[in-house]
Design a protein around this motif. Sequence first.
Motif, mmCIF file in Angstrom:
data_model
loop_
_atom_site.group_PDB
_atom_site.id
_atom_site.type_symbol
_atom_site.label_atom_id
_atom_site.label_comp_id
_atom_site.label_asym_id
_atom_site.label_seq_id
_atom_site.Cartn_x
_atom_site.Cartn_y
_atom_site.Cartn_z
ATOM 1 N N ILE A 170 -6.570 -6.021 2.310
ATOM 2 C CA ILE A 170 -5.845 -6.198 1.046
ATOM 3 C C ILE A 170 -6.031 -4.954 0.182
ATOM 4 O O ILE A 170 -5.096 -4.466 -0.458
ATOM 5 N N ASN A 171 -7.246 -4.425 0.198
ATOM 6 C CA ASN A 171 -7.548 -3.234 -0.580
ATOM 7 C C ASN A 171 -6.754 -2.024 -0.088
ATOM 8 O O ASN A 171 -6.305 -1.200 -0.887
ATOM 9 N N VAL A 172 -6.592 -1.911 1.225
ATOM 10 C CA VAL A 172 -5.808 -0.804 1.781
ATOM 11 C C VAL A 172 -4.387 -0.841 1.230
ATOM 12 O O VAL A 172 -3.862 0.168 0.730
ATOM 13 N N PHE A 173 -3.751 -2.018 1.314
ATOM 14 C CA PHE A 173 -2.381 -2.157 0.807
ATOM 15 C C PHE A 173 -2.316 -1.861 -0.688
ATOM 16 O O PHE A 173 -1.459 -1.099 -1.157
ATOM 17 N N ALA A 174 -3.246 -2.454 -1.447
ATOM 18 C CA ALA A 174 -3.217 -2.302 -2.902
ATOM 19 C C ALA A 174 -3.461 -0.858 -3.321
ATOM 20 O O ALA A 174 -2.778 -0.332 -4.215
ATOM 21 N N MET A 175 -4.417 -0.186 -2.676
ATOM 22 C CA MET A 175 -4.730 1.182 -3.067
ATOM 23 C C MET A 175 -3.590 2.139 -2.737
ATOM 24 O O MET A 175 -3.299 3.060 -3.513
ATOM 25 N N VAL A 176 -2.938 1.935 -1.600
ATOM 26 C CA VAL A 176 -1.788 2.783 -1.261
ATOM 27 C C VAL A 176 -0.699 2.631 -2.324
ATOM 28 O O VAL A 176 -0.133 3.622 -2.812
ATOM 29 N N CYS A 177 -0.421 1.389 -2.706
ATOM 30 C CA CYS A 177 0.602 1.142 -3.733
ATOM 31 C C CYS A 177 0.182 1.716 -5.082
ATOM 32 O O CYS A 177 1.003 2.304 -5.803
ATOM 33 N N MET A 178 -1.093 1.557 -5.441
ATOM 34 C CA MET A 178 -1.567 2.059 -6.728
ATOM 35 C C MET A 178 -1.511 3.581 -6.792
ATOM 36 O O MET A 178 -1.096 4.159 -7.806
ATOM 37 N N VAL A 179 -1.930 4.237 -5.719
ATOM 38 C CA VAL A 179 -1.928 5.699 -5.713
ATOM 39 C C VAL A 179 -0.501 6.238 -5.751
ATOM 40 O O VAL A 179 -0.176 7.131 -6.547
ATOM 41 N N MET A 180 0.379 5.683 -4.914
ATOM 42 C CA MET A 180 1.752 6.187 -4.863
ATOM 43 C C MET A 180 2.504 5.922 -6.166
ATOM 44 O O MET A 180 3.234 6.787 -6.658
ATOM 45 N N SER A 181 2.323 4.735 -6.746
ATOM 46 C CA SER A 181 2.976 4.458 -8.030
ATOM 47 C C SER A 181 2.337 5.293 -9.138
ATOM 48 O O SER A 181 3.024 5.752 -10.063
ATOM 49 N N GLY A 182 1.015 5.512 -9.039
ATOM 50 C CA GLY A 182 0.336 6.362 -10.016
ATOM 51 C C GLY A 182 0.846 7.790 -9.983
ATOM 52 O O GLY A 182 0.997 8.436 -11.028
ATOM 53 N N TRP A 183 1.128 8.286 -8.791
ATOM 54 C CA TRP A 183 1.700 9.632 -8.683
ATOM 55 C C TRP A 183 3.092 9.681 -9.308
ATOM 56 O O TRP A 183 3.480 10.687 -9.904
ATOM 57 N N GLY A 184 3.844 8.582 -9.182
ATOM 58 C CA GLY A 184 5.154 8.528 -9.823
ATOM 59 C C GLY A 184 5.038 8.569 -11.336
ATOM 60 O O GLY A 184 5.831 9.239 -12.019
ATOM 61 N N ILE A 185 4.049 7.862 -11.879
ATOM 62 C CA ILE A 185 3.811 7.885 -13.329
ATOM 63 C C ILE A 185 3.363 9.277 -13.765
ATOM 64 O O ILE A 185 3.813 9.804 -14.791
ATOM 65 N N TYR A 186 2.484 9.874 -12.984
ATOM 66 C CA TYR A 186 2.001 11.229 -13.289
ATOM 67 C C TYR A 186 3.165 12.216 -13.359
ATOM 68 O O TYR A 186 3.212 13.080 -14.246
ATOM 69 N N ALA B 15 6.322 10.772 -1.761
ATOM 70 C CA ALA B 15 4.939 10.286 -1.810
ATOM 71 C C ALA B 15 4.711 9.350 -2.991
ATOM 72 O O ALA B 15 3.577 8.933 -3.231
ATOM 73 N N THR B 16 5.780 9.019 -3.726
ATOM 74 C CA THR B 16 5.645 8.144 -4.888
ATOM 75 C C THR B 16 6.295 6.794 -4.604
ATOM 76 O O THR B 16 7.004 6.620 -3.617
ATOM 77 N N LEU B 17 6.058 5.851 -5.494
ATOM 78 C CA LEU B 17 6.579 4.494 -5.325
ATOM 79 C C LEU B 17 7.225 4.048 -6.628
ATOM 80 O O LEU B 17 6.669 4.254 -7.704
ATOM 81 N N GLY B 18 8.397 3.462 -6.532
ATOM 82 C CA GLY B 18 9.062 2.937 -7.719
ATOM 83 C C GLY B 18 10.399 3.571 -8.015
ATOM 84 O O GLY B 18 11.231 2.974 -8.691
ATOM 85 N N GLY B 19 10.604 4.813 -7.544
ATOM 86 C CA GLY B 19 11.896 5.456 -7.709
ATOM 87 C C GLY B 19 12.094 6.165 -9.036
ATOM 88 O O GLY B 19 12.742 7.202 -9.099
#
Length: 204
Positions: free
Chosen positions: A20-36, A50-54
């Motif tokens: 669960i942590n693997v899935f969550a961390m991948v999503c958090m990092v990729m979406s975090g890069w999108g916010i960054y 490499a980002t999530l959310g579009g």
Amino acid sequence: MAVSASRPAHPWPVRLCHWINVFAMVCMVMSGWGIYNASPLFGFTFPPAATLGGWLGGAIAWHLAVMWLLVANALVYLAWGTGRGHFRRRFFPLSPRAVWQDTRQALAFRLPHRLGQYNAVQKAMYLGVLLLGLLLVLSGLAIWKPVQLSGLVALFGGFGWARYVHFYAMSGIVLFVVIHVLMVLLVPKTLPAMITGGKEPNDE
């Protein structure tokens, strides 16, 4: 004659929380890069692939949604690990001397690995990533609710510094993941054990 049943190297709660942590961390990092990317701290941005959310709104939506999954998973893991003595058995004792000795052996590719048993380097890395996770959560809360949590923002030295702390804590966790994956590639028998549980070796 009594036969001692071997325990799994990784009990099922550990395996469940891990994946669960693997899935969550991948999503958090990729979406975090999108916010960054919407407001970079440095002179670079992350590739859109490499980002999530579009877009910024989508990245924030993913980040906040998966945040609750990550926090819930962490609380379950901490509660189980504390209640069952998992942390006490797996992470302690630990000393700087042991970390230094095992680091030297690891760099020389002479450090043995046994399923279900952590060497001093692994213990230090797992404890370190738990502390980074706590720092990531606190700095993330300061960024998310800077007005309501103004005291927390002040502890980080202001909103801008909270963003830097959040970025560096995330970078530390990404570095941990890279090292973790490299170790799995070097010792591939550890991957099936994290899926099936494996068996702790008997010391008989």
